[in-house]
Design a protein around this motif. Structure first.
Motif, mmCIF file in Angstrom:
data_model
loop_
_atom_site.group_PDB
_atom_site.id
_atom_site.type_symbol
_atom_site.label_atom_id
_atom_site.label_comp_id
_atom_site.label_asym_id
_atom_site.label_seq_id
_atom_site.Cartn_x
_atom_site.Cartn_y
_atom_site.Cartn_z
ATOM 1 N N ILE A 208 -23.067 42.805 49.409
ATOM 2 C CA ILE A 208 -21.880 43.048 50.217
ATOM 3 C C ILE A 208 -20.654 42.535 49.464
ATOM 4 O O ILE A 208 -20.754 41.677 48.592
ATOM 5 N N GLU A 209 -19.494 43.092 49.801
ATOM 6 C CA GLU A 209 -18.254 42.687 49.159
ATOM 7 C C GLU A 209 -17.874 41.272 49.590
ATOM 8 O O GLU A 209 -18.083 40.895 50.739
ATOM 9 N N ALA A 210 -17.290 40.530 48.674
ATOM 10 C CA ALA A 210 -16.799 39.192 48.998
ATOM 11 C C ALA A 210 -15.503 38.955 48.244
ATOM 12 O O ALA A 210 -15.399 39.251 47.047
ATOM 13 N N TYR A 211 -14.523 38.415 48.943
ATOM 14 C CA TYR A 211 -13.224 38.089 48.361
ATOM 15 C C TYR A 211 -12.991 36.601 48.566
ATOM 16 O O TYR A 211 -13.035 36.118 49.694
ATOM 17 N N ILE A 212 -12.781 35.894 47.464
ATOM 18 C CA ILE A 212 -12.708 34.431 47.537
ATOM 19 C C ILE A 212 -11.367 33.929 46.995
ATOM 20 O O ILE A 212 -10.831 34.473 46.034
ATOM 21 N N SER A 213 -10.843 32.902 47.650
ATOM 22 C CA SER A 213 -9.606 32.272 47.218
ATOM 23 C C SER A 213 -9.960 30.991 46.470
ATOM 24 O O SER A 213 -10.574 30.087 47.037
ATOM 25 N N LEU A 214 -9.590 30.930 45.208
ATOM 26 C CA LEU A 214 -9.949 29.788 44.370
ATOM 27 C C LEU A 214 -8.976 28.630 44.580
ATOM 28 O O LEU A 214 -7.755 28.820 44.536
ATOM 29 N N GLU A 215 -9.524 27.458 44.791
ATOM 30 C CA GLU A 215 -8.703 26.269 45.007
ATOM 31 C C GLU A 215 -8.529 25.475 43.717
ATOM 32 O O GLU A 215 -8.678 24.269 43.696
ATOM 33 N N GLU A 216 -8.257 26.179 42.629
ATOM 34 C CA GLU A 216 -8.014 25.475 41.373
ATOM 35 C C GLU A 216 -6.734 24.647 41.503
ATOM 36 O O GLU A 216 -5.806 25.027 42.208
ATOM 37 N N ARG A 217 -6.684 23.534 40.783
ATOM 38 C CA ARG A 217 -5.472 22.714 40.792
ATOM 39 C C ARG A 217 -4.377 23.460 40.041
ATOM 40 O O ARG A 217 -4.534 23.796 38.874
ATOM 41 N N MET A 218 -3.277 23.729 40.722
ATOM 42 C CA MET A 218 -2.174 24.464 40.105
ATOM 43 C C MET A 218 -1.029 23.513 39.792
ATOM 44 O O MET A 218 -0.807 22.528 40.494
ATOM 45 N N ALA A 219 -0.273 23.862 38.757
ATOM 46 C CA ALA A 219 0.876 23.042 38.397
ATOM 47 C C ALA A 219 2.174 23.794 38.696
ATOM 48 O O ALA A 219 2.837 23.532 39.684
ATOM 49 N N CYS A 220 2.494 24.801 37.869
ATOM 50 C CA CYS A 220 3.778 25.483 38.069
ATOM 51 C C CYS A 220 3.736 26.466 39.232
ATOM 52 O O CYS A 220 4.725 26.690 39.902
ATOM 53 N N GLY A 221 2.582 27.113 39.450
ATOM 54 C CA GLY A 221 2.455 28.084 40.536
ATOM 55 C C GLY A 221 3.023 29.456 40.228
ATOM 56 O O GLY A 221 2.958 30.359 41.060
ATOM 57 N N VAL A 222 3.578 29.639 39.035
ATOM 58 C CA VAL A 222 4.197 30.918 38.706
ATOM 59 C C VAL A 222 3.649 31.529 37.410
ATOM 60 O O VAL A 222 4.208 32.472 36.869
ATOM 61 N N GLY A 223 2.556 30.991 36.888
ATOM 62 C CA GLY A 223 1.891 31.596 35.742
ATOM 63 C C GLY A 223 2.367 31.165 34.382
ATOM 64 O O GLY A 223 1.924 31.689 33.360
ATOM 65 N N ALA A 224 3.280 30.177 34.326
ATOM 66 C CA ALA A 224 3.866 29.794 33.040
ATOM 67 C C ALA A 224 3.043 28.758 32.279
ATOM 68 O O ALA A 224 2.982 28.785 31.048
ATOM 69 N N CYS A 225 2.408 27.831 32.999
ATOM 70 C CA CYS A 225 1.811 26.684 32.317
ATOM 71 C C CYS A 225 0.345 26.881 31.920
ATOM 72 O O CYS A 225 -0.190 26.119 31.133
ATOM 73 N N LEU A 226 -0.312 27.876 32.475
ATOM 74 C CA LEU A 226 -1.720 28.181 32.187
ATOM 75 C C LEU A 226 -2.658 27.031 32.566
ATOM 76 O O LEU A 226 -3.744 26.887 32.008
ATOM 77 N N GLY A 227 -2.244 26.227 33.528
ATOM 78 C CA GLY A 227 -3.066 25.102 33.953
ATOM 79 C C GLY A 227 -4.153 25.463 34.937
ATOM 80 O O GLY A 227 -5.005 24.635 35.253
ATOM 81 N N CYS A 228 -4.146 26.697 35.430
ATOM 82 C CA CYS A 228 -5.124 27.072 36.460
ATOM 83 C C CYS A 228 -5.947 28.293 36.042
ATOM 84 O O CYS A 228 -6.373 29.084 36.880
ATOM 85 N N VAL A 229 -6.161 28.440 34.751
ATOM 86 C CA VAL A 229 -6.912 29.599 34.245
ATOM 87 C C VAL A 229 -8.371 29.530 34.672
ATOM 88 O O VAL A 229 -8.995 28.467 34.650
ATOM 89 N N CYS A 230 -8.904 30.680 35.103
ATOM 90 C CA CYS A 230 -10.323 30.774 35.443
ATOM 91 C C CYS A 230 -10.977 31.857 34.594
ATOM 92 O O CYS A 230 -10.297 32.716 34.040
ATOM 93 N N LYS A 231 -12.298 31.807 34.496
ATOM 94 C CA LYS A 231 -13.052 32.792 33.721
ATOM 95 C C LYS A 231 -13.311 34.036 34.559
ATOM 96 O O LYS A 231 -13.640 33.941 35.744
ATOM 97 N N THR A 232 -13.179 35.192 33.926
ATOM 98 C CA THR A 232 -13.414 36.450 34.621
ATOM 99 C C THR A 232 -14.458 37.275 33.876
ATOM 100 O O THR A 232 -14.735 37.045 32.696
ATOM 101 N N THR A 233 -15.024 38.255 34.579
ATOM 102 C CA THR A 233 -16.015 39.122 33.950
ATOM 103 C C THR A 233 -15.353 40.244 33.151
ATOM 104 O O THR A 233 -15.971 40.857 32.295
#
Length: 260
Positions: A208-233
């Motif tokens: 079944i489909e699943a959509y998940i919200s990742l609770e990674e620790r974020m710093a800038c929140g706007v994509g600039a610092c790359l502190g919350c990068v996750c691995k993707t397929t």
């Protein structure tokens, strides 16, 4: 609709469980908020350099009110916990990609939240209630200090798991699923990583489909610092590596697209 920084006003704040605070903010961002998105709140203490990303719990666009429910966890959130009605705060929003509501239309939806991953489920349940065939909400707490359970009960069939067994199922959200024989067509979830790993595995087994919200620790929140990068397929079209930024590409991902 783009993100913008705004001087907002605290409308009210209460402590609703040990260490858990419920703040309503007067801001025009409420009109744009979607379930699963977040805002950045800036501490007044200038020694605290980075804003704090906090998920949106509820949004009332008609009254320009945005609700955030957060845990006091550090210097920034400790400052926030002392705010009273009338305090001015700087916020940036709305940020991130939220839950795909269209995926729940006409379906039996299971919403799963654990700990501070519970707040985003409130607005999500409210909106899915209008479109889904059924809304089932499964949430996990440490003990009997519940929060937001009444709001969730108003918008779906609620099941509770507590680690100490003090309320309903003893264990976690997956134990509640098994104990109550629950099933559905699509899952929407937010919570700690071990919980999301279990949900991803369960969704794959059930196909079944699943959509998940990742609770990674974020710093800038706007994509600039790359502190919350996750691995993707999948490889990112820009960088050509198997990475995504939780704050801008997420925080919501289809479970099968991320490696947990």
């Amino acid at each position: 609709m783009g993100k913008r920084k705004e001087r907002a006003l605290v409308d009210s704040q209460t402590c609703i469980a040990p260490g858990i605070y419920d703040m309503w903010i007067k801001t025009g961002l409420a009109k744009e908020a979607r379930p699963g998105q977040f805002i950045n709140i800036y501490p007044k203490d200038r020694s605290t350099l980075l804003p704090r990303p906090i998920s949106i719990c509820e949004a009332d666009g008609m009254r320009d009110l945005l609700r955030v429910v957060y845990r006091q966890a550090g210097k920034g959130t400790e400052e926030f916990s002392h705010y009273h009605a009338g305090a001015h705060i700087d916020v940036l929003g709305t940020l991130g990609n939220g839950f795909p509501l269209e995926k729940g239309k006409g379906k039996r939806c299971i919403l799963m939240g654990g700990g501070i991953g519970i707040p985003p489920m409130v607005q999500l349940a409210k909106e899915l209630k209008k479109e889904a065939e059924e809304v089932i909400v499964v949430v996990g707490y440490r003990d009997a200090d519940l929060f937001l359970d009444e709001e969730l009960r108003q918008n779906g069939k609620l099941y509770i798991a507590t680690e100490d067994g003090s309320v309903e199922t003893k264990g976690n959200v997956m134990d509640a699923i098994a104990e109550n024989g629950l099933d559905g067509d699509v899952i929407f979830a937010c919570g700690p990583m071990p919980m999301l790993r279990a949900i991803k595995k369960y969704a794959e087994e059930k196909q079944i489909e699943a959509y998940i919200s990742l609770e990674e620790r974020m710093a800038c929140g706007v994509g600039a610092c790359l502190g919350c990068v996750c691995k993707t397929t999948k490889k990112d079209g820009h960088s050509h590596v198997n990475n995504a930024r939780v704050c801008t590409d997420g925080p919501v991902f289809e479970a099968k697209e991320v490696t947990l």
